[in-house]
Design an enzyme around this catalytic site. Sequence first.
Site, PDB file in Angstrom:
ATOM      1  N   LYS A  52       0.841  -1.201   0.000  1.00  0.00           N
ATOM      2  CA  LYS A  52       0.000   0.000   0.000  1.00  0.00           C
ATOM      3  C   LYS A  52       0.878   1.254   0.000  1.00  0.00           C
ATOM      4  O   LYS A  52       0.606   2.224  -0.696  1.00  0.00           O
ATOM      5  CB  LYS A  52      -0.933  -0.005   1.226  1.00  0.00           C
ATOM      6  CG  LYS A  52      -2.029  -1.065   1.103  1.00  0.00           C
ATOM      7  CD  LYS A  52      -2.764  -1.319   2.412  1.00  0.00           C
ATOM      8  CE  LYS A  52      -3.734  -2.490   2.274  1.00  0.00           C
ATOM      9  NZ  LYS A  52      -4.358  -2.898   3.539  1.00  0.00           N
ATOM     10  N   GLN A  96      -4.632  -1.594   9.801  1.00  0.00           N
ATOM     11  CA  GLN A  96      -4.438  -2.936   9.218  1.00  0.00           C
ATOM     12  C   GLN A  96      -4.970  -3.984  10.193  1.00  0.00           C
ATOM     13  O   GLN A  96      -4.541  -4.056  11.342  1.00  0.00           O
ATOM     14  CB  GLN A  96      -2.938  -3.151   8.925  1.00  0.00           C
ATOM     15  CG  GLN A  96      -2.617  -4.439   8.199  1.00  0.00           C
ATOM     16  CD  GLN A  96      -3.208  -4.508   6.787  1.00  0.00           C
ATOM     17  OE1 GLN A  96      -3.223  -3.529   6.053  1.00  0.00           O
ATOM     18  NE2 GLN A  96      -3.727  -5.666   6.419  1.00  0.00           N
ATOM     19  N   ASP A 119     -11.155   2.773   4.270  1.00  0.00           N
ATOM     20  CA  ASP A 119     -11.422   1.328   4.194  1.00  0.00           C
ATOM     21  C   ASP A 119     -12.924   1.042   4.230  1.00  0.00           C
ATOM     22  O   ASP A 119     -13.349  -0.089   3.988  1.00  0.00           O
ATOM     23  CB  ASP A 119     -10.762   0.619   5.393  1.00  0.00           C
ATOM     24  CG  ASP A 119      -9.548  -0.200   4.967  1.00  0.00           C
ATOM     25  OD1 ASP A 119      -9.423  -0.488   3.765  1.00  0.00           O
ATOM     26  OD2 ASP A 119      -8.741  -0.550   5.850  1.00  0.00           O
TER      27      ASP A 119
END
Length: 285
Positions: A52, A96, A119
């Site tokens: 990422k 994460q 997200d």
Amino acid sequence: MQILDGKALAQKIEKNVASEVVKLKENTGRTPGLAVILVGQDPASAAYVNMKKKACDRVGFYSVTHEMPEDISQEAIENTITMMNQNPNIDGILVQLPLPPQIDTTKILELVDPSKDVDGFHPYNVGRLVTNLDGFVPCTPLGVMELLAEYNIDVKGKNCCVVGASNIVGKPMASLLLNTDATVEICHIFTDDLKKHTLQADIIFVGVGVINLIKEDMLKEDAIIIDIGINRTENGKLVGDVDFENVAPKCSYITPVPGGVGPMTIAMLLSNTLKAAKLHADKNA
Ligand code: NAD
């Protein structure tokens, strides 16, 4: 049978994002910024975060990774998120997952400012997705929809079987399909006779994490297969949830692993972060 090439489409999207970044900088002086919180030493999580970060560099984003030890406290993560919420240089915050067991993941995700929730995991954005309102949509299912659109695959009225019902893959996938007028069925670990369901489907979306879960006798002729799973074989080879070799000849379209949904997930993270940066730029204009 045609391959749905997520790698190629992801590269195309990255190019567009990069040129949008140049325009945004010219017009507003603003560089999109992404903050990533990585807790612990899980090699898979570290690899995803690294991918990422590299993608952010390629498109000209500012990015920062907050690496934290496995035994970090709830309070310390919350303080970092609060800081990132207040930081005007940060447009997107990504935590994460999974987080270690001492951490209340729900509380952490709920603390992220919904306008920085790239997200799409905050209940506010989940609610907007379910009610078909604009918001931030989880990157993996969003990437699947982009991939279908690229190949002019219209899901309206199609029988779609989503296998896997997690908050980050299966449920948002099902909502997106429903929002585009598909007929949606969701299967999971307690579904009795999975094959009975997949055999009815025009399109099967599978995101479970079980190697070879979908075999050639589980789909009808010319079905479309979207393989979201990511697994490593004993030999370290990356594979999905579909027995690709035997299933592919029976399909009209299929995503490969790697090179299918995976690259699209990263491309959608970039486009969600750009969207957040534009929103913040408009707000401050
Ligand atoms: P999860 O463990 O949270 O959820 C798994 C889901 O699969 C659950 O709903 C469970 O009920 C269901 N399931 C488990 N075994 C099953 C079985 N035998 N039959 C039917 N359903 C079964 O996992 P997740 O985070 O949703 O991830 C699922 C897979 O997708 C993993 O392989 C993960 O690596 C992959 N993934 C890929 C991407 C990507 O970018 N391509 C992104 C996220 C997750």
